[in-house]
Design a protein around this motif. Structure first.
Motif, PDB file in Angstrom:
ATOM      1  N   MET A 363       0.817  -1.215   0.000  1.00 32.78           N
ATOM      2  CA  MET A 363       0.000   0.000   0.000  1.00 32.78           C
ATOM      3  C   MET A 363       0.853   1.269   0.000  1.00 32.78           C
ATOM      4  SD  MET A 363      -3.063  -1.091   2.631  1.00 32.78           S
ATOM      5  CE  MET A 363      -3.831   0.520   2.502  1.00 32.78           C
ATOM      6  N   TYR A 364       1.722   1.402   1.013  1.00 30.73           N
ATOM      7  CA  TYR A 364       2.489   2.642   1.142  1.00 30.73           C
ATOM      8  C   TYR A 364       3.353   2.911  -0.086  1.00 30.73           C
ATOM      9  CZ  TYR A 364       6.251   5.792   2.515  1.00 30.73           C
ATOM     10  OH  TYR A 364       7.162   6.814   2.531  1.00 30.73           O
ATOM     11  N   LEU A 365       4.190   1.954  -0.457  1.00 32.13           N
ATOM     12  CA  LEU A 365       5.111   2.179  -1.580  1.00 32.13           C
ATOM     13  C   LEU A 365       4.366   2.410  -2.901  1.00 32.13           C
ATOM     14  CD1 LEU A 365       8.034  -0.292  -0.760  1.00 32.13           C
ATOM     15  CD2 LEU A 365       8.098   2.199  -0.674  1.00 32.13           C
ATOM     16  N   PRO A 366       3.429   1.537  -3.286  1.00 26.64           N
ATOM     17  CA  PRO A 366       2.717   1.792  -4.555  1.00 26.64           C
ATOM     18  C   PRO A 366       1.999   3.137  -4.592  1.00 26.64           C
ATOM     19  CG  PRO A 366       2.351  -0.461  -3.830  1.00 26.64           C
ATOM     20  CD  PRO A 366       3.044   0.242  -2.700  1.00 26.64           C
ATOM     21  N   ASN A 367       1.461   3.572  -3.446  1.00 25.59           N
ATOM     22  CA  ASN A 367       0.742   4.853  -3.409  1.00 25.59           C
ATOM     23  C   ASN A 367       1.662   6.061  -3.522  1.00 25.59           C
ATOM     24  OD1 ASN A 367      -1.737   3.607  -3.159  1.00 25.59           O
ATOM     25  ND2 ASN A 367      -1.771   3.717  -0.920  1.00 25.59           N
ATOM     26  N   ASN A 368       2.960   5.863  -3.290  1.00 28.10           N
ATOM     27  CA  ASN A 368       3.902   6.982  -3.335  1.00 28.10           C
ATOM     28  C   ASN A 368       4.852   6.921  -4.531  1.00 28.10           C
ATOM     29  OD1 ASN A 368       3.621   8.758  -0.775  1.00 28.10           O
ATOM     30  ND2 ASN A 368       3.482   6.662   0.020  1.00 28.10           N
ATOM     31  N   ILE A 369       4.613   5.983  -5.420  1.00 23.52           N
ATOM     32  CA  ILE A 369       5.441   5.856  -6.623  1.00 23.52           C
ATOM     33  C   ILE A 369       4.609   6.260  -7.828  1.00 23.52           C
ATOM     34  CG2 ILE A 369       6.748   4.287  -8.104  1.00 23.52           C
ATOM     35  CD1 ILE A 369       7.206   2.531  -5.614  1.00 23.52           C
ATOM     36  N   SER A 370       5.119   7.215  -8.609  1.00 23.22           N
ATOM     37  CA  SER A 370       4.370   7.653  -9.792  1.00 23.22           C
ATOM     38  C   SER A 370       5.170   7.508 -11.081  1.00 23.22           C
ATOM     39  CB  SER A 370       3.907   9.108  -9.619  1.00 23.22           C
ATOM     40  OG  SER A 370       5.026   9.973  -9.423  1.00 23.22           O
ATOM     41  N   TYR A 371       6.370   8.069 -11.132  1.00 18.76           N
ATOM     42  CA  TYR A 371       7.083   8.143 -12.406  1.00 18.76           C
ATOM     43  C   TYR A 371       8.302   7.227 -12.511  1.00 18.76           C
ATOM     44  CZ  TYR A 371      10.275  11.304  -9.835  1.00 18.76           C
ATOM     45  OH  TYR A 371      11.155  11.847  -8.936  1.00 18.76           O
ATOM     46  N   ILE A 372       8.673   6.548 -11.432  1.00 16.07           N
ATOM     47  CA  ILE A 372       9.904   5.758 -11.441  1.00 16.07           C
ATOM     48  C   ILE A 372       9.858   4.650 -12.497  1.00 16.07           C
ATOM     49  CG2 ILE A 372      11.235   4.059 -10.113  1.00 16.07           C
ATOM     50  CD1 ILE A 372      10.954   5.870  -7.689  1.00 16.07           C
ATOM     51  N   SER A 373       8.730   3.967 -12.606  1.00 13.52           N
ATOM     52  CA  SER A 373       8.625   2.861 -13.572  1.00 13.52           C
ATOM     53  C   SER A 373       8.838   3.351 -14.995  1.00 13.52           C
ATOM     54  CB  SER A 373       7.265   2.178 -13.446  1.00 13.52           C
ATOM     55  OG  SER A 373       7.120   1.585 -12.176  1.00 13.52           O
ATOM     56  N   PHE A 374       8.223   4.481 -15.335  1.00 15.20           N
ATOM     57  CA  PHE A 374       8.401   5.031 -16.685  1.00 15.20           C
ATOM     58  C   PHE A 374       9.864   5.396 -16.923  1.00 15.20           C
ATOM     59  CE2 PHE A 374       8.990   8.850 -19.242  1.00 15.20           C
ATOM     60  CZ  PHE A 374       8.499   8.417 -20.468  1.00 15.20           C
ATOM     61  N   TRP A 375      10.494   6.020 -15.911  1.00  9.49           N
ATOM     62  CA  TRP A 375      11.880   6.463 -16.060  1.00  9.49           C
ATOM     63  C   TRP A 375      12.812   5.267 -16.237  1.00  9.49           C
ATOM     64  CZ3 TRP A 375      14.207  10.848 -12.507  1.00  9.49           C
ATOM     65  CH2 TRP A 375      15.353  11.372 -13.133  1.00  9.49           C
ATOM     66  N   MET A 376      12.543   4.195 -15.492  1.00 12.87           N
ATOM     67  CA  MET A 376      13.365   2.994 -15.646  1.00 12.87           C
ATOM     68  C   MET A 376      13.262   2.437 -17.063  1.00 12.87           C
ATOM     69  SD  MET A 376      13.354   0.703 -12.222  1.00 12.87           S
ATOM     70  CE  MET A 376      14.196   1.261 -10.741  1.00 12.87           C
ATOM     71  N   LYS A 377      12.045   2.377 -17.563  1.00 19.68           N
ATOM     72  CA  LYS A 377      11.863   1.879 -18.933  1.00 19.68           C
ATOM     73  C   LYS A 377      12.596   2.781 -19.924  1.00 19.68           C
ATOM     74  CE  LYS A 377       8.332   0.803 -22.388  1.00 19.68           C
ATOM     75  NZ  LYS A 377       8.926   1.633 -23.452  1.00 19.68           N
TER      76      LYS A 377
END
Length: 677
Positions: A363-377
């Motif tokens: 809950m905590y981590l997914p709710n506070n992550i927005s752009y990291i996944s896109f940047w990694m890709k």
């Protein structure tokens, strides 16, 4: 016994969840794709990894490829690039480098766990610290200060690795002082930090100051001082091959002047406020219980607060110390939570940890992550996977076929479509030709003058050197500076710059959105018709910048080190002896290599301007010199028709190598018990 067994099970369980979450966030299919990593500054680091392989087994040397040449990895720690090269013998270099950029991220949780363990904290505090380190790793409030994943993605992966090592070092240092053990381990950890990134070393030094003051209060000053002196002294000696030239030659770098950044939203990020509140409760609890184990963590925060609060208009940016403060607060939060759990019945900590672990990860981590996944890709799919790659490939294929020459280019943020706005800093990899702009801005004296050139020839300059006063856009004046700087080619991207380039330069071709031009009357070596003498004082660089910003560049300044060098120059200048001054000058470049330049000239005993950045280590054969001449170049005086300039290790390199060898011998003897310290 059963309780201890459950503790071990939960420690393992927590780490399974920590690394399971981390692993799930990484696009491994892209990481293992043999492409050049992109994204922010990271995309420019490709060149550093590439050139580290070129000079292997050296860790540092000279590069001609950025800033009219610069001392390569003299002023930026080299170890991770060296490891990339070694790893690159096993897997493709691009993949090796991608994995290295992730190393600090994966090291931090175990580093925090070990730090808290070494400081004497019991279950569940070290495990909670490791878990809460994810809150910092996935913090999205800033992306350049260091330590968190966004900073690593933007290019601060060396910082991240040293940041993690710092906490292992601090824990083992405190344990070592208490038990008078672990000298070798602490020396090696500190040495690794020195060769990876400097900010962790700075905080370590300040932290040691707090520890020594505590020792004075406890009347243990002598014992603690001796231990610290051994650790820091041996680490300095072991790394002296890099650190001695770094310290001795700092005057040959471009200096930043950073304005202090104190942003409350960054100091108290919304995603961390709850843990900062718990940390405050933890401090109150420690005071109430008189628990001294928390003191080293407080020292970490205190040691970081000093530069964070007081550095201003400095070459060191205060904001780079904020990560240590935030991570220290998370460690105290882990202490606060863990201490409360230690006061409850034996079954309750496991119930609480199960609920907290699930809530934190799901809950905590997914709710506070927005752009990291896109940047990694974006980063790890690589430059070759971008839609704009064919345009870039066509450009580099064309440039590759041109005669050797330095390439200047108009800076535009639109280049991000290629994977990073800094993509053209990799031109040396693809074209075997130097460009002017590069990542290691502070590593070359010529950085000042390149960014002046850029400001005059680009309508959206980077103005990358903080504190430098930049001139207004003036393409005509910029062309004169490019000619003086030995730029052979210019890449224009926007219509207005292309229109101006058509007027002042020689157009060669259009490739995609780029127009390629030749810069006329631009040479790497030329005879100086006139010059002025000035002693090399602390203000020489300011004088050189003032001179360069003038329109008239016909009378450069030779900055002599002392009277002996002045006499040497005057004794080698014999215009009247040759009778060639009135003849047409004929200079022919014979060979250019990474660390070597040879040419022939018919103008003996006349000063020749070599448009390579001045740095100790260059040696001339067939000529006197080299001497420092404005803006940041070398002047030589030929006494033979065939002249060569070649780079080799300088005096400070040799001193450093000697110290490192001696320190290594001492360390081996100590480890074998043959020498007591």
């Amino acid at each position: 016994m059963k309780y201890l067994k459950w503790q071990k099970i939960f420690v393992i369980l927590i780490f399974i969840f920590i690394y399971g979450f981390l692993i799930s966030c990484i696009p491994w299919d892209l990481v293992f794709l043999d492409t050049m990593v992109g994204g922010g500054d990271t995309g420019s680091h490709n060149y550093i990894a590439y050139y580290s392989r070129e000079i292997f087994p050296k860790m540092k040397w000279w590069s001609p490829d950025w800033y009219a040449g610069f001392p390569f990895l003299y002023f930026y720690p080299p170890l991770l690039y060296y490891l990339t090269t070694l790893f690159g013998f096993v897997v493709p270099l691009n993949i090796a480098f991608k994995l290295i950029t992730l190393a600090g991220t994966f090291l931090l949780p175990i580093a925090i766990f070990l730090c808290l363990l070494f400081l004497g904290f019991k279950f569940p505090i070290p495990s909670l610290g490791a878990l809460l380190s994810l809150a910092y790793l996935f913090l999205e409030k800033f992306s350049i200060y260091g330590g968190n994943i966004p900073s690593s993605l933007s290019g601060e992966f060396s910082y991240s690795f040293a940041f993690a090592l710092f906490f292992v070092f601090i824990g083992l240092l405190v344990k070592g002082i208490r038990e008078n053990k672990y000298l070798i381990g602490n020396v090696l950890l500190l040495s690794l930090m020195v060769l990876i990134h400097p900010f962790s070393v700075i905080v370590s030094v300040l932290f040691s100051g707090f520890v020594f003051i505590e020792g004075v209060i406890k009347k243990e000053a002598k014992r603690i001082f001796l231990y610290l002196a051994k650790v820091f002294g041996l680490a300095f000696g072991l790394t002296a091959f890099w650190s001695v030239p770094f310290l001795a030659l700092l005057s040959y770098t471009s200096k930043m002047s950073w304005t202090k950044a104190l942003n409350l939203e960054e100091i108290f990020p919304s995603s961390l406020v709850i843990f900062q509140t718990i940390a405050l409760i933890g401090i109150i609890y420690a005071l109430f219980k008189k628990d001294k184990r928390i003191i080293p963590i407080v020292y970490i925060i205190g040691a970081s607060l000093i530069p964070f609060l007081f550095l201003n208009d400095s070459s060191i940016w205060n904001a780079r110390f904020l990560p240590f403060i935030l991570m220290g607060e998370l460690m105290i939060a882990a202490y606060g939570l863990g201490s409360l759990l230690q006061q409850t019945k034996k079954i309750f900590p496991f119930i609480f940890l199960s609920v907290f672990l699930a809530g934190f990860i799901f809950m905590y981590l997914p709710n506070n992550i927005s752009y990291i996944s896109f940047w990694m890709k974006w980063n790890y799919e690589g430059l070759e996977s971008k839609d704009a790659w064919p345009e870039l490939k066509a450009l580099v294929d064309y440039l590759k076929e041109l005669p050797y020459g330095r390439i200047m280019w108009e800076y535009r943020a639109e280049y991000d479509k290629f994977g990073t706005p800094r993509v053209l800093e990799n031109l040396p990899i693809w074209t075997n030709k130097p460009t002017f702009e590069g990542l290691l801005i502070e590593s070359s004296l010529s950085g000042y003058f390149h960014f002046i050139n850029q400001a005059e020839t680009t309508e959206t300059p980077t103005t990358a050197i903080a504190g430098l006063k930049y001139p207004p856009f003036d393409f005509e004046k910029g062309v004169k500076h490019l000619q003086y700087f030995g730029a052979q080619y210019f890449l224009a991207f926007t219509d207005n710059i292309k229109k101006l380039a058509d007027e002042y330069l020689v157009k060669l071709n259009d490739v995609g959105g780029f127009s390629i031009y030749e810069v006329p009357r631009s040479n790497l070596v030329e005879v100086l018709e006139d010059f002025a003498f000035e002693p090399k004082t602390n203000r020489w660089l300011d004088q050189s910048i003032d001179w360069y910003e003038q329109t008239d560049l016909s009378k450069p300044i030779v900055f002599y080190q002392n009277k002996k060098e002045l006499e040497d120059i005057e004794n080698n200048l014999r215009f009247s002896d040759t009778g060639l001054a009135e003849e047409e000058t004929v200079i022919e470049i014979k060979e250019i290599k990474n660390d070597y330049l040879s040419f022939s000239t018919n103008q003996l005993y006349r000063p020749h301007l070599i448009k390579y950045t001045y740095f100790p280590g260059w040696q001339a054969k067939g000529a006197a010199g080299p001497y420092l001449v404005s803006p940041s170049f070398m002047m030589i005086i030929p006494n033979k028709n065939e002249v060569t300039l070649e780079y080799s290790y300088n005096y400070w390199d040799k001193v450093g190598f000697g110290m490192s060898i001696l320190s290594l011998v001492v360390l081996v003897l100590v480890s074998r018990g043959a020498l007591l310290l």
